[in-house]
Every structure is written in structure tokens, then in C-alpha cells.
Design a protein around this motif. Structure first.
Motif, PDB file in Angstrom:
ATOM      1  N   ARG A 369       0.992  -1.035   0.184  1.00 48.82           N
ATOM      2  CA  ARG A 369      -0.171   0.117  -0.093  1.00 48.82           C
ATOM      3  C   ARG A 369       1.006   1.442  -0.115  1.00 48.82           C
ATOM      4  NH1 ARG A 369      -1.239   4.187   3.694  1.00 48.82           N
ATOM      5  NH2 ARG A 369      -2.308   2.971   5.337  1.00 48.82           N
ATOM      6  N   TYR A 370       0.769   2.142  -0.951  1.00 47.15           N
ATOM      7  CA  TYR A 370       1.420   3.324  -1.045  1.00 47.15           C
ATOM      8  C   TYR A 370       0.482   4.369  -1.322  1.00 47.15           C
ATOM      9  CZ  TYR A 370       5.926   0.688  -1.358  1.00 47.15           C
ATOM     10  OH  TYR A 370       6.912  -0.068  -1.090  1.00 47.15           O
ATOM     11  N   PRO A 371       0.884   5.574  -0.920  1.00 50.66           N
ATOM     12  CA  PRO A 371       1.998   6.039  -0.003  1.00 50.66           C
ATOM     13  C   PRO A 371       1.727   5.083   1.169  1.00 50.66           C
ATOM     14  CG  PRO A 371       0.732   8.035  -0.927  1.00 50.66           C
ATOM     15  CD  PRO A 371      -0.050   6.721  -1.453  1.00 50.66           C
ATOM     16  N   ALA A 372       2.914   4.848   1.734  1.00 50.36           N
ATOM     17  CA  ALA A 372       3.097   3.966   2.924  1.00 50.36           C
ATOM     18  C   ALA A 372       2.669   4.693   4.333  1.00 50.36           C
ATOM     19  CB  ALA A 372       4.025   3.127   2.975  1.00 50.36           C
ATOM     20  N   VAL A 373       1.783   5.543   4.485  1.00 53.07           N
ATOM     21  CA  VAL A 373       1.678   6.520   5.569  1.00 53.07           C
ATOM     22  C   VAL A 373       1.031   5.543   6.521  1.00 53.07           C
ATOM     23  CG1 VAL A 373       0.354   8.466   6.251  1.00 53.07           C
ATOM     24  CG2 VAL A 373       1.658   8.520   4.045  1.00 53.07           C
ATOM     25  N   GLY A 400     -10.582   5.183  14.486  1.00 51.60           N
ATOM     26  CA  GLY A 400     -10.750   4.381  15.589  1.00 51.60           C
ATOM     27  C   GLY A 400     -11.281   2.937  14.873  1.00 51.60           C
ATOM     28  N   ILE A 401     -11.713   2.812  13.593  1.00 49.94           N
ATOM     29  CA  ILE A 401     -12.103   1.519  13.031  1.00 49.94           C
ATOM     30  C   ILE A 401     -10.338   1.008  12.839  1.00 49.94           C
ATOM     31  CG2 ILE A 401     -12.447   0.618  10.864  1.00 49.94           C
ATOM     32  CD1 ILE A 401     -15.025   2.334  11.033  1.00 49.94           C
ATOM     33  N   LEU A 402      -9.622   1.849  12.212  1.00 49.79           N
ATOM     34  CA  LEU A 402      -8.076   1.459  12.077  1.00 49.79           C
ATOM     35  C   LEU A 402      -7.593   0.888  13.219  1.00 49.79           C
ATOM     36  CD1 LEU A 402      -7.197   4.133   9.111  1.00 49.79           C
ATOM     37  CD2 LEU A 402      -7.818   1.510   8.701  1.00 49.79           C
ATOM     38  N   ALA A 403      -7.810   1.703  14.296  1.00 50.75           N
ATOM     39  CA  ALA A 403      -6.834   1.317  15.283  1.00 50.75           C
ATOM     40  C   ALA A 403      -7.540   0.108  16.215  1.00 50.75           C
ATOM     41  CB  ALA A 403      -7.243   2.371  16.546  1.00 50.75           C
ATOM     42  N   LEU A 404      -8.922  -0.103  16.216  1.00 54.45           N
ATOM     43  CA  LEU A 404      -9.322  -1.425  16.471  1.00 54.45           C
ATOM     44  C   LEU A 404      -8.922  -2.556  15.720  1.00 54.45           C
ATOM     45  CD1 LEU A 404     -11.234  -2.786  18.623  1.00 54.45           C
ATOM     46  CD2 LEU A 404     -13.092  -2.294  17.149  1.00 54.45           C
ATOM     47  N   HIS A 405      -8.860  -2.333  14.246  1.00 58.30           N
ATOM     48  CA  HIS A 405      -8.556  -3.349  13.225  1.00 58.30           C
ATOM     49  C   HIS A 405      -7.275  -3.845  13.497  1.00 58.30           C
ATOM     50  CE1 HIS A 405      -7.325  -5.398   9.558  1.00 58.30           C
ATOM     51  NE2 HIS A 405      -8.526  -5.841   9.682  1.00 58.30           N
ATOM     52  N   ALA A 406      -6.363  -2.759  13.641  1.00 63.65           N
ATOM     53  CA  ALA A 406      -4.918  -3.358  14.133  1.00 63.65           C
ATOM     54  C   ALA A 406      -4.771  -3.934  15.257  1.00 63.65           C
ATOM     55  CB  ALA A 406      -4.127  -2.005  14.210  1.00 63.65           C
ATOM     56  N   THR A 425     -16.156  -4.633  16.811  1.00 61.08           N
ATOM     57  CA  THR A 425     -15.214  -5.234  15.786  1.00 61.08           C
ATOM     58  C   THR A 425     -15.558  -6.012  14.728  1.00 61.08           C
ATOM     59  OG1 THR A 425     -14.137  -6.044  18.261  1.00 61.08           O
ATOM     60  CG2 THR A 425     -13.310  -7.177  16.371  1.00 61.08           C
ATOM     61  N   ASP A 426     -16.650  -6.597  14.717  1.00 63.70           N
ATOM     62  CA  ASP A 426     -17.307  -6.938  13.303  1.00 63.70           C
ATOM     63  C   ASP A 426     -17.139  -5.808  12.427  1.00 63.70           C
ATOM     64  OD1 ASP A 426     -17.486  -9.426  14.308  1.00 63.70           O
ATOM     65  OD2 ASP A 426     -19.711  -9.139  14.659  1.00 63.70           O
ATOM     66  N   GLU A 427     -17.561  -4.599  12.728  1.00 58.11           N
ATOM     67  CA  GLU A 427     -17.525  -3.564  11.817  1.00 58.11           C
ATOM     68  C   GLU A 427     -16.039  -3.124  11.310  1.00 58.11           C
ATOM     69  OE1 GLU A 427     -19.594   1.175  11.702  1.00 58.11           O
ATOM     70  OE2 GLU A 427     -18.284   0.347  13.409  1.00 58.11           O
ATOM     71  N   ALA A 428     -15.018  -3.088  12.335  1.00 58.40           N
ATOM     72  CA  ALA A 428     -13.687  -2.801  11.917  1.00 58.40           C
ATOM     73  C   ALA A 428     -13.092  -3.820  11.099  1.00 58.40           C
ATOM     74  CB  ALA A 428     -12.828  -2.718  13.342  1.00 58.40           C
ATOM     75  N   VAL A 429     -13.727  -5.139  11.373  1.00 64.07           N
ATOM     76  CA  VAL A 429     -13.119  -6.068  10.256  1.00 64.07           C
ATOM     77  C   VAL A 429     -13.672  -6.024   8.942  1.00 64.07           C
ATOM     78  CG1 VAL A 429     -13.044  -8.543   9.926  1.00 64.07           C
ATOM     79  CG2 VAL A 429     -12.673  -7.688  12.164  1.00 64.07           C
ATOM     80  N   ARG A 430     -14.875  -5.259   8.827  1.00 63.07           N
ATOM     81  CA  ARG A 430     -15.507  -5.177   7.641  1.00 63.07           C
ATOM     82  C   ARG A 430     -15.116  -4.129   7.094  1.00 63.07           C
ATOM     83  NH1 ARG A 430     -19.945  -5.970   9.578  1.00 63.07           N
ATOM     84  NH2 ARG A 430     -20.618  -3.814   9.916  1.00 63.07           N
ATOM     85  N   LEU A 431     -14.924  -2.935   7.380  1.00 67.84           N
ATOM     86  CA  LEU A 431     -14.685  -1.639   7.056  1.00 67.84           C
ATOM     87  C   LEU A 431     -13.064  -1.269   6.805  1.00 67.84           C
ATOM     88  CD1 LEU A 431     -17.376   0.546   8.555  1.00 67.84           C
ATOM     89  CD2 LEU A 431     -17.232  -0.648   6.419  1.00 67.84           C
ATOM     90  N   PRO A 433     -10.400  -2.971   5.671  1.00 71.15           N
ATOM     91  CA  PRO A 433      -9.809  -3.024   4.230  1.00 71.15           C
ATOM     92  C   PRO A 433     -10.434  -1.962   3.188  1.00 71.15           C
ATOM     93  CG  PRO A 433     -10.541  -5.365   5.169  1.00 71.15           C
ATOM     94  CD  PRO A 433     -11.128  -4.083   6.196  1.00 71.15           C
ATOM     95  N   LYS A 434     -11.639  -1.712   3.501  1.00 70.61           N
ATOM     96  CA  LYS A 434     -12.148  -0.730   2.431  1.00 70.61           C
ATOM     97  C   LYS A 434     -11.646   0.733   2.569  1.00 70.61           C
ATOM     98  CE  LYS A 434     -16.626  -0.561   1.906  1.00 70.61           C
ATOM     99  NZ  LYS A 434     -18.082  -0.471   2.306  1.00 70.61           N
ATOM    100  N   ILE A 435     -11.209   0.904   3.856  1.00 70.58           N
ATOM    101  CA  ILE A 435     -10.517   2.317   4.104  1.00 70.58           C
ATOM    102  C   ILE A 435      -9.136   2.082   3.593  1.00 70.58           C
ATOM    103  CG2 ILE A 435      -9.644   3.931   5.905  1.00 70.58           C
ATOM    104  CD1 ILE A 435     -11.823   2.967   7.439  1.00 70.58           C
ATOM    105  N   GLU A 436      -8.305   1.033   3.848  1.00 67.28           N
ATOM    106  CA  GLU A 436      -7.112   0.891   3.507  1.00 67.28           C
ATOM    107  C   GLU A 436      -6.991   0.878   1.761  1.00 67.28           C
ATOM    108  OE1 GLU A 436      -4.021   0.498   4.756  1.00 67.28           O
ATOM    109  OE2 GLU A 436      -4.684   0.469   6.814  1.00 67.28           O
ATOM    110  N   ALA A 437      -7.948   0.421   1.069  1.00 63.10           N
ATOM    111  CA  ALA A 437      -8.112   0.271  -0.233  1.00 63.10           C
ATOM    112  C   ALA A 437      -8.097   1.879  -0.871  1.00 63.10           C
ATOM    113  CB  ALA A 437      -9.191  -0.398  -0.653  1.00 63.10           C
ATOM    114  N   MET A 438      -8.958   2.629  -0.219  1.00 63.03           N
ATOM    115  CA  MET A 438      -9.123   4.106  -0.837  1.00 63.03           C
ATOM    116  C   MET A 438      -7.790   5.018  -0.427  1.00 63.03           C
ATOM    117  SD  MET A 438      -9.450   6.614   2.045  1.00 63.03           S
ATOM    118  CE  MET A 438     -10.047   7.788   0.811  1.00 63.03           C
TER     119      MET A 438
END
Length: 463
Positions: A369-373, A400-406, A425-431, A433-438
Motif C-alpha cells: 500500500r503506497y503511499p505507505a503512511v 477508531g476503526i483502523l486502530a481497533l482493526h490493528a 469489532t465486526d464493523e472494524a473487520v469489515r470496513l 480493508p475498504k479504508i485501506e483500499a481508498m
């Protein structure tokens, strides 16, 4: 010879700076002395009396002709220590030293005279062209290279938010005009590519790029491939490669700030990209140790940490002009963290001075994933003043979603977490990857502010 310090484009002095053959010829009024001791990084001078001070420049006469310029970096009652702008080969004890003096018998400050004709050009720290496109036209108003920052009470406030053209920065490190951000990264994590994206995509009037201690083979690749004709057209690039003497590498940072200040005082919005502050500090360390300073924090002498704020504070909002306008220098300073240690002395000092930090993570880059921020470790201290209530809430929720997923990633990967156990947690697991993709973005793609937040909102939709 006094023309050099009065106007950096005096032809006779430029010829001497280029090291053209010929014996150093002092003019009447110059202060004369002799070299008493020489090393690879410093020259001790004698016979120049109490006139010279830190920062003054002198001309040295190496064996075989030509002129080597140097700058006074230390001294006591019996000697002066100068750092050369070039190699000391052919320079020995007894060599002639000449210091140009002004009409009042005092040295003049080193000057640069930037101009709009400098846009699209690549120059060295002394204002000499490096791109083979002919001489540079000097501006009408020379500026001191070692200028003070604007007064804290007279400089303008931060301006509106600035479109950086990079989605992850627009959303999670939102930048205001005149803000200063640190870009913290180890080697090979995509730092130069991100800088090129910012140079091409940021909505600024002028870009000033400082390549301090850059690898020689990479300069042309960066300018021609990463930056490209479009990015270079509105830019001035100041280059001092890794093989340059430490004084020249240090001077690259000062020269870039001087050029940026020229355009700022013309009322322009300037983007300053410096790569890197770490190499600037390494040059200061070499100069300080050669001048006899004691090593303190991890080998850095105290003067390094005194000089850092003087450099970094020159960026930011400019003074308010008589008509109420003010130019701004929005600056991104890269910090090359040693061994990926983000708490090493330079990184720690820079983080405390600037208005925010962006962290590039090697593991994110290795995952593709780039930019690797690293969103969770990056922060803009001025974001709260430029985000709407809805945008701020959206960013907080995404963090918050990214922190919980990590936090839960290892459990999910090992199968220790069962879906349905916890709705959040279910919401974080679901969303997540979509945030990372954008957040993925190719170097040639520009994503504006509105599109960045729209894409984040779309990724956050549950469904």
C-alpha cells in the motif's frame, strides 16, 4: 573581490568560485592573512585580526591557482577556524587568505538574488546553475542567506486548508497554508516518490525543492522522472549531493529557505520540500566536530539543536504586508530516521518544533500500500482549525476503526475471534480493508480535497 558578498552574480567572483585557473588577486581594502593549519574539513587562519566573526567568508589560494572559498565557523583569541566550500587538496600552511571588506571595513553578509526566472531551474547552494541551461538572471534585491525568522507577533496566521493532492494526507494529516509538517521515514519506504507527488499535485503557486545530501545518481532521475517537466516548471531545485563538503550541504538548506522567502514576500503561496533535515544535521555535526565542539547526544554537538529551530522557524506564514496580504511557506521536511528509530535525537527535536508529523511505515509499504503512511501515528496539529464538524467526525471514526482493526488483526488472522462476538469489532473487520483500499494512490494520480473526503465517506458506508 568585495563584489561576491554584495552581489552573488559578480562575474569575476563567480569565475573564482568555479575554481577557474589563475592566482588569487586581492584588491585594495581586502584583509589579508595566512593559513596556519589544514585538515580535510577545516582550515585554521592566522593574521586576520579581530575583524572577522562567525559566518564571514574568506578566499583561500590553493597550490596551483584558483580560489577556494571558506566560512568562519569558530575562533578564539589566537586563531580562526574556517570550513571550506570545496576539497582542501592543494591547500597548505602559509597559503594566502583574503577577506573582502565593505566600505566601513566590515565583512558583508553572504547574499542570493532569486528571481522568477529561476523557476524551472536546478541550482547549487551558491546560486550557480547545474542544469546546463545557461546563466541565471539575478533579481534586483539580494537577500541575506542567514536571515532571521519573521517576528512571532508580526507574522500572519495560518491560512485555509491546502489541497496536497494525496488522499491519505488530505484526510488524516490535513494541512493548512503556512503549516510545517515533518515526513518521517526510513530508507527505501517511498519518501522521494511521495515528495514528487506533493511537488506535482499540491495547489501552490511556487515549489522550492531542497535536495540536501542526495545521492548523485538519483538527482537527475528525481528531477526528470519523479518531478517531471510539469512539476519542475513551477519549481526551483537546490541540490547538494552526498559527496559535497558539509558546508555546501548545510548551505543548501539555507539557500532553499532564502529562495522560498523571496517568493513568499512577493505574496505567493510557496511549497517548500526539503529532503532531508537529517542530512542537514549530519552536515552540522561534521562542521561542529571539526571546529572542536564536544559531541553530546549520540555524537551531535549542542549547536545542531540550536540551529534546527532557526532553520525550521523561517518557514510558515510570512509577515503581514502593508496592504494586509501575507505570503506563506508551507513546508514538508523529511527526516531520515536511523534504523527506523523514530525517537532518535533529530527526529525527536524536529517533531517538537513542527506543526505535525507524517510517518511512513516499512511494513505498510511491504504489504503493497503506497503511499505507505501510517495513519495512526500521523498527526496534523492544525487540522482542527480547518475541518468541518462532519469531516472531523468522519476522520475520528475512521481512525477508531483502523486502530481497533490493528489491535484485533492477530486474533482474526489466527481464528481466535469469531464473527458476531462484538458488533464494533465486526464493523472494524469489515470496513478497515475498504479504508485501506481508498488510501492507495499511484504517483501519477491526483486526488483533491473534496474527492478525498468523499472517497473516505464511501469506504465508511456499512454495506
Amino acid at each position: 573581490m568585495s563584489g561576491f558578498l554584495d552581489n552573488a552574480f559578480n562575474l569575476d567572483i563567480l569565475n573564482r568560485l568555479r575554481g577557474l585557473p589563475g592566482q588569487l588577486q586581492p584588491v585594495p581594502g581586502d584583509l589579508l592573512g595566512r593559513v596556519s593549519r589544514v585538515s580535510a574539513l577545516s582550515v585554521e587562519l592566522a593574521g586576520l585580526g579581530p575583524v572577522l566573526a562567525i559566518g564571514d567568508r574568506v578566499a583561500l589560494a590553493p597550490r596551483g591557482g584558483g580560489t577556494l572559498w571558506a566560512e568562519i565557523v569558530a575562533g578564539d583569541a589566537s586563531r580562526l577556524v574556517a570550513a571550506p566550500f570545496g576539497p582542501t587538496l592543494g591547500l597548505g600552511p602559509g597559503a594566502l587568505v583574503s577577506a573582502p571588506l565593505g566600505p566601513l571595513g566590515r565583512p558583508r553578509a553572504a547574499m542570493l538574488a532569486p528571481d522568477f526566472h529561476w523557476l524551472g531551474r536546478v541550482v547549487d547552494p551558491l546560486g550557480r546553475p547545474l542544469d546546463g541551461r545557461g546563466p541565471l538572471s539575478p533579481g534586483r534585491q539580494p537577500r541575506s542567506v542567514r536571515a532571521d525568522p519573521p517576528s512571532a507577533t508580526s507574522r500572519a496566521r495560518l491560512g485555509p486548508r491546502l489541497d496536497l493532492g494525496v488522499a491519505v494526507l488530505n484526510c488524516f494529516a490535513t494541512c493548512r497554508t503556512g503549516q510545517r509538517l515533518g515526513l518521517f521515514a526510513g530508507s527505501g519506504v517511498g519518501k522521494s516518490t511521495l515528495l514528487a507527488m506533493l511537488a506535482k499535485h499540491t495547489a501552490a503557486d511556487v515549489t522550492v525543492l531542497a535536495l540536501v545530501g542526495e545521492r548523485g545518481r538519483e538527482v537527475r532521475e528525481f528531477v526528470e522522472d519523479e518531478l517531471g517537466p510539469e512539476g519542475l516548471a513551477q519549481s526551483v531545485a537546490v541540490v547538494a549531493t552526498s559527496d559535497a563538503p558539509p558546508l555546501l550541504r548545510r548551505e543548501a538548506a539555507y539557500a532553499a529557505l532564502t529562495i522560498a522567502e523571496h517568493f513568499r514576500d512577493e505574496g505567493k503561496s510557496v511549497l517548500l520540500l526539503m529532503d532531508s533535515v537529517t542530512r542537514f544535521c549530519l552536515a552540522l555535526r561534521e562542521l561542529g566536530l571539526a571546529a572542536g565542539e564536544p559531541p553530546a547526544t549520540r555524537g551531535y554537538p549542542p549547536s545542531v539543536f540550536a540551529e534546527l529551530p532557526r532553520l525550521l522557524e523561517r518557514a510558515g506564514p510570512g509577515p503581514v504586508l502593508a496592504d494586509g496580504r501575507a505570503g506563506h511557506i508551507t513546508a514538508l521536511f523529511t527526516v531520515l530516521v536511523e534504523g527506523d528509530d523514530h525517537d532518535e535525537p533529530v527526529a525527536d527535536a524536529v517533531r517538537g518544533i513542527l506543526d505535525g508529523h507524517v510517518v511512513l511505515d516499512r511494513r505498510i509499504g511491504e504489504a503493497g500500500r503506497y503511499p505507505a503512511v501510517d495513519v495512526l501515528r500521523s498527526l496534523s496539529r492544525a487540522a482542527s482549525g480547518c475541518l468541518s464538524r462532519e469531516e472531523a467526525a468522519l476522520v475520528r471514526c475512521a481512525r477508531g476503526i483502523l486502530a481497533l482493526h490493528a489491535e484485533m488483526a492477530d486474533m482474526v488472522r489466527l481464528g481466535a475471534y469469531r464473527p458476531g462476538t462484538d458488533a464494533t469489532t465486526d464493523e472494524a473487520v469489515r470496513l478497515a480493508p475498504k479504508i485501506e483500499a481508498m488510501l492507495r494512490q499511484t504517483p501519477g494520480t491526483r486526488v483533491g480535497l473534496a474527492d478525498s473526503f468523499a472517497a473516505l465517506a464511501a469506504a465508511m458506508q456499512d454495506g
